[in-house]
Design a protein around this motif. Structure first.
Motif, PDB file in Angstrom:
ATOM      1  N   ALA B 223       0.800  -1.224   0.000  1.00  0.00           N
ATOM      2  CA  ALA B 223       0.000   0.000   0.000  1.00  0.00           C
ATOM      3  C   ALA B 223       0.833   1.274   0.000  1.00  0.00           C
ATOM      4  N   ILE B 224       1.860   1.311   0.829  1.00  0.00           N
ATOM      5  CA  ILE B 224       2.591   2.565   0.982  1.00  0.00           C
ATOM      6  C   ILE B 224       3.403   2.874  -0.270  1.00  0.00           C
ATOM      7  N   CYS B 225       4.066   1.868  -0.815  1.00  0.00           N
ATOM      8  CA  CYS B 225       4.832   2.117  -2.040  1.00  0.00           C
ATOM      9  C   CYS B 225       3.906   2.348  -3.228  1.00  0.00           C
ATOM     10  N   GLN B 226       2.746   1.690  -3.233  1.00  0.00           N
ATOM     11  CA  GLN B 226       1.784   1.990  -4.309  1.00  0.00           C
ATOM     12  C   GLN B 226       1.312   3.436  -4.212  1.00  0.00           C
ATOM     13  N   ALA B 227       1.096   3.901  -3.004  1.00  0.00           N
ATOM     14  CA  ALA B 227       0.690   5.307  -2.838  1.00  0.00           C
ATOM     15  C   ALA B 227       1.821   6.237  -3.268  1.00  0.00           C
ATOM     16  N   ALA B 228       3.047   5.895  -2.894  1.00  0.00           N
ATOM     17  CA  ALA B 228       4.188   6.730  -3.275  1.00  0.00           C
ATOM     18  C   ALA B 228       4.309   6.810  -4.796  1.00  0.00           C
ATOM     19  N   LEU B 229       4.130   5.667  -5.460  1.00  0.00           N
ATOM     20  CA  LEU B 229       4.238   5.657  -6.923  1.00  0.00           C
ATOM     21  C   LEU B 229       3.011   6.289  -7.579  1.00  0.00           C
ATOM     22  N   SER B 337       6.960   8.787   8.934  1.00  0.00           N
ATOM     23  CA  SER B 337       7.735   8.919   7.701  1.00  0.00           C
ATOM     24  C   SER B 337       9.093   9.522   8.038  1.00  0.00           C
ATOM     25  N   SER B 338      10.134   8.967   7.437  1.00  0.00           N
ATOM     26  CA  SER B 338      11.477   9.452   7.753  1.00  0.00           C
ATOM     27  C   SER B 338      12.388   9.290   6.553  1.00  0.00           C
ATOM     28  N   ALA B 339      13.504  10.009   6.594  1.00  0.00           N
ATOM     29  CA  ALA B 339      14.532   9.878   5.561  1.00  0.00           C
ATOM     30  C   ALA B 339      15.879   9.746   6.248  1.00  0.00           C
ATOM     31  N   HIS B 340      16.756   8.959   5.621  1.00  0.00           N
ATOM     32  CA  HIS B 340      18.035   8.651   6.254  1.00  0.00           C
ATOM     33  C   HIS B 340      19.146   8.737   5.218  1.00  0.00           C
ATOM     34  N   ALA B 341      19.847   9.837   5.219  1.00  0.00           N
ATOM     35  CA  ALA B 341      20.983  10.018   4.312  1.00  0.00           C
ATOM     36  C   ALA B 341      22.243   9.528   5.019  1.00  0.00           C
ATOM     37  N   PRO B 342      23.282   9.207   4.246  1.00  0.00           N
ATOM     38  CA  PRO B 342      24.530   8.812   4.890  1.00  0.00           C
ATOM     39  C   PRO B 342      24.986   9.895   5.877  1.00  0.00           C
ATOM     40  N   GLY B 343      25.420   9.465   7.044  1.00  0.00           N
ATOM     41  CA  GLY B 343      25.855  10.432   8.049  1.00  0.00           C
ATOM     42  C   GLY B 343      24.757  10.865   8.987  1.00  0.00           C
ATOM     43  N   GLU B 344      23.539  10.400   8.728  1.00  0.00           N
ATOM     44  CA  GLU B 344      22.418  10.725   9.622  1.00  0.00           C
ATOM     45  C   GLU B 344      22.013   9.482  10.405  1.00  0.00           C
ATOM     46  N   PRO B 345      21.351   9.666  11.560  1.00  0.00           N
ATOM     47  CA  PRO B 345      20.819   8.497  12.273  1.00  0.00           C
ATOM     48  C   PRO B 345      19.933   7.670  11.347  1.00  0.00           C
ATOM     49  N   PRO B 361      -3.681  -9.846  10.968  1.00  0.00           N
ATOM     50  CA  PRO B 361      -3.777  -8.824   9.930  1.00  0.00           C
ATOM     51  C   PRO B 361      -3.656  -7.425  10.520  1.00  0.00           C
ATOM     52  N   ILE B 362      -3.154  -6.512   9.700  1.00  0.00           N
ATOM     53  CA  ILE B 362      -2.909  -5.150  10.163  1.00  0.00           C
ATOM     54  C   ILE B 362      -4.096  -4.271   9.795  1.00  0.00           C
ATOM     55  N   PRO B 363      -4.620  -3.516  10.758  1.00  0.00           N
ATOM     56  CA  PRO B 363      -5.738  -2.629  10.423  1.00  0.00           C
ATOM     57  C   PRO B 363      -5.251  -1.446   9.580  1.00  0.00           C
ATOM     58  N   THR B 364      -5.940  -1.167   8.512  1.00  0.00           N
ATOM     59  CA  THR B 364      -5.513  -0.079   7.616  1.00  0.00           C
ATOM     60  C   THR B 364      -6.733   0.611   7.016  1.00  0.00           C
ATOM     61  N   ILE B 365      -6.479   1.771   6.436  1.00  0.00           N
ATOM     62  CA  ILE B 365      -7.539   2.486   5.718  1.00  0.00           C
ATOM     63  C   ILE B 365      -6.880   3.322   4.631  1.00  0.00           C
ATOM     64  N   SER B 366      -7.647   3.605   3.593  1.00  0.00           N
ATOM     65  CA  SER B 366      -7.060   4.198   2.385  1.00  0.00           C
ATOM     66  C   SER B 366      -6.286   5.481   2.652  1.00  0.00           C
ATOM     67  N   PHE B 367      -6.905   6.429   3.342  1.00  0.00           N
ATOM     68  CA  PHE B 367      -6.271   7.745   3.405  1.00  0.00           C
ATOM     69  C   PHE B 367      -5.039   7.760   4.306  1.00  0.00           C
ATOM     70  N   VAL B 368      -4.991   6.878   5.301  1.00  0.00           N
ATOM     71  CA  VAL B 368      -3.804   6.834   6.164  1.00  0.00           C
ATOM     72  C   VAL B 368      -2.615   6.256   5.386  1.00  0.00           C
ATOM     73  N   SER B 369      -2.842   5.148   4.690  1.00  0.00           N
ATOM     74  CA  SER B 369      -1.767   4.583   3.872  1.00  0.00           C
ATOM     75  C   SER B 369      -1.340   5.573   2.794  1.00  0.00           C
ATOM     76  N   ALA B 372       1.013   8.107   4.071  1.00  0.00           N
ATOM     77  CA  ALA B 372       2.356   7.547   4.259  1.00  0.00           C
ATOM     78  C   ALA B 372       3.127   7.548   2.939  1.00  0.00           C
ATOM     79  N   GLY B 373       2.457   7.167   1.858  1.00  0.00           N
ATOM     80  CA  GLY B 373       3.120   7.163   0.553  1.00  0.00           C
ATOM     81  C   GLY B 373       3.398   8.560   0.042  1.00  0.00           C
ATOM     82  N   LEU B 374       2.454   9.465   0.273  1.00  0.00           N
ATOM     83  CA  LEU B 374       2.632  10.852  -0.154  1.00  0.00           C
ATOM     84  C   LEU B 374       3.837  11.481   0.545  1.00  0.00           C
ATOM     85  N   ALA B 375       3.936  11.258   1.839  1.00  0.00           N
ATOM     86  CA  ALA B 375       5.074  11.810   2.593  1.00  0.00           C
ATOM     87  C   ALA B 375       6.393  11.237   2.091  1.00  0.00           C
TER      88      ALA B 375
END
Lengths: 233, 450
Positions: B223-229, B337-345, B361-369, B372-375
């Motif tokens: 879900a999250i990568c599908q939202a990101a794409l 949501s987070s990002a991790h570049a070299p040299g960062e935690p 199973p994990i509880p989920t809903i469309s707009f929350v996932s 996550a992808g949008l961020a």
């Protein structure tokens, strides 16, 4: 110069985007504040995973006092899971399940022999809404399910798109999982729950004194710290 | 039965607050009985952002099982809108009827008595109360209005429009769940309407021309990568190459949140769904294997995005990522949501604990996932534009239910941990406590998007 430390002050805790004020005392344990926050926000979903975080991203250590943890007046804390992966679903018991379970276990076992029931519910979902009492033989030291009943039971479950969510049985004294219990669960998939009720279920109709375990991917049983980890009443 | 299966994870999430007296069927019926009308005029649909706002809103609503009707003119699509098919917007939306969730309809005939009305930009609808979606390149908002005080959608950059759609979808869900019996009435506070709220990920530039993200690997086709794409494929002028790793197939319970998937994709490998839906824009090689084991030895691209639930898998990816890593996850109604570049935690510093939940199973809903992808995509864009988020914004914890709240979003740095399970370079250095204090001093008391 006399430096007066503020013994009692307010902090704010955020959960699900909602902010609520909490009064803390400097000697109070952070764990107590965490439990208070979980209670005030009425969180029932895996509360054991929750922690308090500062806005700098650091965890507020639960073992410390408020003072030693460095909490300051009006500080804003975030209540969120320490492990973020979506969380697992807990089973939700219909209101009658607990009383039905103890009723069956007491009537059948009569305080002198073991008994077992299976909690069932719709296959799709986390609801437990029925208690199945299998045909079985039993003694003070064990029970055995009738094979033909079991076959018919599986067919009935499949036809009604239901499944066994939890197995529950009694022990004469202490609640624990025996080697036989470990080796012969009715369902052997990861996450399946087994509950053992002590004293032939003659005590209070609750899981407070029960042994509750969950089958792990490696085939071993893990005893849960409390039933609420996996079950909500 | 298929409707129950397709909404299973949403029903599970509703169970967090809905009374046990409500059966799964009753919750599903509650979701499916919501009638939503989406209205726009020609002018607001004359921009890519306006079209994207509408499509995203309809997709998010239908994936919750709601019945959507649209009152819009027919216009040509100004950009790709997968998983919708065709070149005409209205026809494509109506064509989505029953294809995203079996029981969720998209009608071309306006519903006479809708429960909710959503209106794009400054479309005139008289004095009726309606939720208005508005915004610009990077900023989106939604507000309940009678009359017209919002601005027209004109931007070609559609991130703000997808933000407004996600905000609007949350309002539709809150309206719906409040019609169900609650276990504890006090919990209704989490579902109070946000009568006016907006969000921006911060001041970011829109690329002046084509932007090549280079090689980007995608770990998970869920879900999250599908939202990101879903977001990436709508960004004009953006190109990339890469691989998508996942061994899973699409199942009915995925349809409530997998933004690029359709009912007809059930039993199809998720990586093939992504490759098909993004194929017109990106060169994505589908690798139908779980990242780990043999694949683990593959060298990853300089940029990697991760949407896996499994925390040890995140650690495994972090250990072999040579460059930038973006990670998003959800927990019930919240987003991390987070990002991790070299040299960062690293992501091990941020998520040091695995969660032993078994196979539940994990509880989920469309707009929350989707959030996550949008961020995740916004972080990738910020990295590609060489304007990455400040260390104070390395982690975002977002509560999409109450975006009107002062602390609905909390940005924070990631603190270095001595016990980092990844054993990242920073964690093995002997200065984390100093590092943590230095970062803390820079942290504003409360930061959130404009």
């Amino acid at each position: 110069m006399i430096v007066e430390t503020q013994k009692k002050f307010a902090v704010e805790i955020v959960y699900n985007g909602v902010t609520k004020p909490f009064e803390v005392e400097s000697e109070e344990r952070v764990a107590a504040l965490l439990q208070q926050a979980i209670a005030v926000f009425r969180i029932t979903q895996q509360p054991h995973l929750l922690s308090l975080f500062r806005q700098d991203g650091t965890l507020v250590p639960e073992g410390e006092s408020v003072e030693r943890a460095g909490l300051k007046p009006h500080e804003v804390l975030l209540l969120r899971p320490n492990a973020v992966k979506g969380g697992g679903g807990r089973l939700h018991l219909a209101a009658h399940v607990m009383s039905d379970t103890f009723g069956v276990l007491r009537r059948c076992g009569r305080g002198v022999r073991e008994c077992a029931v299976f909690w069932t519910g719709p296959t799709d979902g986390q609801l437990v809404d029925n208690v199945e009492h299998p045909r079985h033989t039993s003694s003070i030291a064990g029970y055995q399910i009738d094979d033909s009943w079991l076959t018919a039971f599986w067919l009935r479950l499949a036809a009604s798109r239901r499944s066994v969510k939890v197995q529950v049985h009694t022990h004469p004294g202490l609640a624990f999982h025996s080697a036989v219990d470990d080796g012969w669960p009715i369902v052997s998939h990861e996450g399946f729950l087994s509950i053992v009720i002590p004293n032939f279920a003659t005590g209070e109709a609750s899981l407070d004194c029960a042994w509750v375990g969950q089958l792990q991917a490696n085939g071993r049983w893990r005893q849960l710290a409390c039933p609420a980890e996996a079950i909500s009443a | 039965m298929s409707a129950i299966q397709e909404l299973d994870r949403t029903i599970l999430l509703c169970r967090d607050y809905v009374s046990e007296t409500a059966t799964g069927e009753q919750i599903a019926f509650g979701l499916r009985s919501a009638r939503v009308l989406c209205i726009s005029d020609m002018r607001n649909l004359s921009s890519h952002s306006g079209q994207t706002a509408l499509v995203t809103l309809v997709c998010l609503l239908t994936r919750m099982g709601m019945q959507v009707s649209i009152d819009i003119p027919e216009v040509p699509m100004l950009g790709p809108q997968p998983p919708l098919k065709g070149r005409l917007l209205r026809s494509a939306l109506i064509g989505a009827n029953g294809t995203l969730i079996s029981a969720a309809a998209v009608h071309g005939e306006p519903c006479s008595e809708p429960d909710l009305i959503f209106v794009l930009g400054d479309t005139v609808i008289g004095d009726r109360y309606a939720w208005r979606l508005s915004g610009d390149d990077w900023h989106g908002e939604v507000s309940l209005q009678a009359g017209t005080r919002s601005s027209r959608w004109t931007a070609s950059w559609p991130v703000g429009s997808m933000i407004s759609a996600a905000l609007a979808a949350a309002e539709a869900f809150k309206f719906t769940i409040l019609r169900l019996p609650f276990r504890d009435p006090a919990d209704r506070v989490f579902f109070t309407p946000s009568f006016s709220c907006g969000w921006s990920f911060g001041p970011l530039a829109v690329p002046a021309g084509p932007l090549d993200l280079g090689d980007v690997d995608v770990i998970s086709a869920g879900a999250i990568c599908q939202a990101a794409l879903y977001v990436l494929v709508r960004l004009p002028g953006v190109s990339m190459r890469g691989r998508v790793f996942d061994d899973d197939v699409t199942s009915r319970p995925n349809l409530n949140r997998n933004m690029l998937s359709r009912v007809g994709d059930v039993d199809l490998k998720k990586v093939l769904v992504i490759a098909r839906e993004c194929g017109s824009r990106f060169q994505l090689e589908p690798i139908a294997e779980r990242f780990g084991g043999r694949v683990n030895s593959h060298k990853l691209a300089p940029r990697v995005i991760v949407g896996v639930d499994d925390i040890p898998s995140r650690w495994a990816v972090q250990r072999v990522t040579p460059g930038w890593l973006g990670v998003s996850g959800t927990s019930h109604f919240s987003v991390s949501s987070s990002a991790h570049a070299p040299g960062e935690p690293c992501c091990g510093c941020l998520h040091p604990v695995d969660e032993e939940t078994g196979a539940n199973p994990i509880p989920t809903i469309s707009f929350v996932s989707f959030w996550a992808g949008l961020a995740l995509t916004v972080r990738l864009m910020a990295e590609a534009l060489r304007t990455p988020f400040h260390r104070n914004r390395q982690h975002l914890w977002l509560a999409p239910l109450r975006m009107d709240g002062e602390h609905a979003a909390m940005w924070s740095p990631v603190a270095v941990r001595h016990d980092c399970p990844v054993r990242c370079p920073l964690s093995s250095r002997n200065l984390p406590s100093m590092e943590v204090h230095r970062i803390s001093a820079e942290t504003p008391s409360s930061e959130r998007g404009a």
